[in-house]
Design a protein around this motif. Structure first.
Motif, short mmCIF file in Angstrom:
data_model
loop_
_atom_site.label_atom_id
_atom_site.label_comp_id
_atom_site.label_asym_id
_atom_site.label_seq_id
_atom_site.Cartn_x
_atom_site.Cartn_y
_atom_site.Cartn_z
N ILE A 1 0.99 4.03 -3.14
CA ILE A 1 0.70 5.44 -2.92
C ILE A 1 1.93 6.30 -3.19
N ASN B 1 2.76 6.20 -6.94
CA ASN B 1 1.57 6.38 -7.77
C ASN B 1 1.45 5.26 -8.81
N ARG C 1 -7.89 1.87 -9.89
CA ARG C 1 -7.37 3.21 -9.63
C ARG C 1 -7.13 3.90 -10.96
N ARG D 1 0.85 -1.20 0.00
CA ARG D 1 0.00 0.00 0.00
C ARG D 1 0.88 1.25 0.00
N TRP D 2 1.93 1.24 0.80
CA TRP D 2 2.85 2.37 0.85
C TRP D 2 3.49 2.59 -0.52
#
Length: 75
Positions: free
Chosen positions: A30, A33, A39, A26-27
């Motif tokens: 994000i 990107n 997404r 997840r890190w």
């Protein structure tokens, strides 16, 4: 009876490994990107091909006759 093996301080259970793995991915998603399914770009104008969900809604409207009834004013 077998003797128990000493456990390492680095040994983790399955659930601990899953949680830490999810946190790392997840890190990274994000931070860098990274594009993943679901997404889309926020600047997307929506002019691309219709999604499967859009196609399913159109097919459902056509099969029930709801759209045609609304067009004819028979809500």
């Amino acid at each position: 009876m077998p003797t128990p093996r000493p456990t390492s301080a680095w040994a983790k259970t399955g659930s601990e490994t899953s949680v830490s793995g999810i946190t790392v991915f997840r890190w990274a998603i994000i931070k860098f990107n990274l594009h993943t399914p679901g997404r889309e770009d926020e600047t997307d104008t929506g002019t691309g091909a219709p999604s499967v969900f859009d196609e399913a809604q159109i097919a459902a409207e056509e099969s029930t006759g709801k759209k045609r009834a609304q067009d004819e004013g028979r809500s």
